[in-house]
Design an enzyme around this catalytic site. Structure first.
Site, PDB file in Angstrom:
ATOM      1  N   TRP A 195      41.847  23.075  41.205  1.00 51.35           N
ATOM      2  CA  TRP A 195      42.481  24.101  42.026  1.00 51.35           C
ATOM      3  C   TRP A 195      42.642  25.454  41.319  1.00 51.35           C
ATOM      4  O   TRP A 195      42.681  26.481  41.971  1.00 51.35           O
ATOM      5  CB  TRP A 195      43.865  23.646  42.541  1.00 51.35           C
ATOM      6  CG  TRP A 195      44.423  24.552  43.602  1.00 51.35           C
ATOM      7  CD1 TRP A 195      44.144  24.550  44.931  1.00 51.35           C
ATOM      8  CD2 TRP A 195      45.359  25.622  43.406  1.00 51.35           C
ATOM      9  NE1 TRP A 195      44.831  25.549  45.580  1.00 51.35           N
ATOM     10  CE2 TRP A 195      45.593  26.216  44.659  1.00 51.35           C
ATOM     11  CE3 TRP A 195      46.017  26.129  42.292  1.00 51.35           C
ATOM     12  CZ2 TRP A 195      46.467  27.284  44.822  1.00 51.35           C
ATOM     13  CZ3 TRP A 195      46.873  27.198  42.467  1.00 51.35           C
ATOM     14  CH2 TRP A 195      47.097  27.763  43.714  1.00 51.35           C
ATOM     15  N   ASP A 196      42.691  25.477  39.989  1.00 52.62           N
ATOM     16  CA  ASP A 196      42.996  26.738  39.301  1.00 52.62           C
ATOM     17  C   ASP A 196      42.125  26.933  38.061  1.00 52.62           C
ATOM     18  O   ASP A 196      42.602  27.398  37.026  1.00 52.62           O
ATOM     19  CB  ASP A 196      44.477  26.764  38.904  1.00 52.62           C
ATOM     20  CG  ASP A 196      44.958  28.161  38.518  1.00 52.62           C
ATOM     21  OD1 ASP A 196      44.391  29.156  39.029  1.00 52.62           O
ATOM     22  OD2 ASP A 196      45.892  28.264  37.705  1.00 52.62           O
TER      23      ASP A 196
END
Length: 299
Positions: A195-196
């Site tokens: 996600w990041d």
């Protein structure tokens, strides 16, 4: 005793309000407790981001490690689960974990060698894509927060947000992003996503050239993981190259990957508008640059 970095305290209070204030107040005792519980010795200068304090330590047997102290929330609670499943394949290795507090003991990587310090931006994008290929090979476990739920929430919130966007072109672009998500929302995927993963969340190690850190994991389609590398070191003229390079390395269907990248743009636009902030121009430009491709999404 440890000194709490002022920037960490300010960020926690800004984003987490009273919970953040309580976390900062408890940090010195929390650190002392785990230093004793896991028989750790300080071994360097403390580090921090906006959400965690990271203390370099040595274990009793001399193994170098870092103690990561963070506020347990819906994003961070999945981190030890994901790291345990990845087991060092493309990501930092988890050595120990305290579930009630979210405190983790991690292998120590070389914080002085960060992918962000590499001048070759294209090479860095390819590093991120190859790491994602390792991470996405793992199916998400039952109970992991799911992109399907996130997508449903985004689509539910979109009409109210559109009413608050004054610029017609931006409003139309956000609406088109929502339409793209709606077309793929019934197949949200089942891979374990980071996600990041941007270039400040990639560090060098002795056992591997590069490893990912700080996941905010969820179950979903790999296309939802491309946005950080598009927005990091933002260059409008480079968006399509980065997108094409990552989808090729990962073997993704470009139309679906484009739709889920629009989903990240939509997610950010919803957050900004709901918090009363202007839309991020980089987000809007990413959507504009990708609309020239084929498949689902804004035309």
């Amino acid at each position: 005793m440890i000194d709490i970095p002022a920037e960490l305290a300010e960020a926690q209070i800004k984003f987490n309000k009273e919970a953040g204030r309580a976390f900062i107040a408890a940090l010195p005792d929390l650190a002392a407790d785990f230093m004793a519980r896991w028989d750790l010795r300080p071994a360097g200068t403390p580090m921090h981001g906006v959400s965690a304090l990271v203390l370099p330590v040595d274990r009793a047997d001399g193994t170098p490690a870092v103690l990561k102290l963070q506020l347990r929330d819906h994003e961070s609670e999945g981190e030890p689960i994901a790291l345990r499943l990845w087991d060092g394949d493309g990501a930092v290795r988890l050595l120990d974990h305290d579930e009630p507090t979210g405190t983790m003991l991690l292998e120590r990587l070389d914080s002085s060698r960060m992918l962000a310090h590499t001048p070759d931006v294209h090479g860095g994008v390819l590093v991120i894509a190859r790491l994602l290929a390792h991470l996405h090979a793992t199916p998400a476990p039952p109970g992991m927060r799911h992109l399907g739920d996130i997508a449903a929430s985004m689509l539910e919130r979109t009409p109210a947000v559109l009413d608050r966007i004054p610029d017609p072109e931006a409003r139309r672009l956000v609406a088109d992003c929502a339409a793209a998500v709606r077309e793929v929302a019934d197949e949200p995927g089942d891979r374990l996503l980071h996600w990041d993963l941007h270039d400040e969340n990639v560090l060098a190690a002795d056992r591997a050239p590069w490893l990912a850190i700080d996941p905010k994991p969820l179950a979903g389609d790999p296309g939802f993981d491309l946005w950080p590398a598009l927005a990091n070191n933002f260059d409008p003229g480079d968006v399509v190259w980065r997108f094409d390079a990552m989808t090729e390395v990962l073997g993704l269907d470009r139309a679906r990957a484009r739709a889920w990248t629009y989903g990240r743009v939509l997610q950010n636009c919803l957050w900004e508008t709901e918090e009363g902030r202007p839309l991020g121009e980089a987000d809007l430009e990413i959507a504009r640059r990708l609309r020239g491709g084929s498949g689902v999404g804004p035309r």
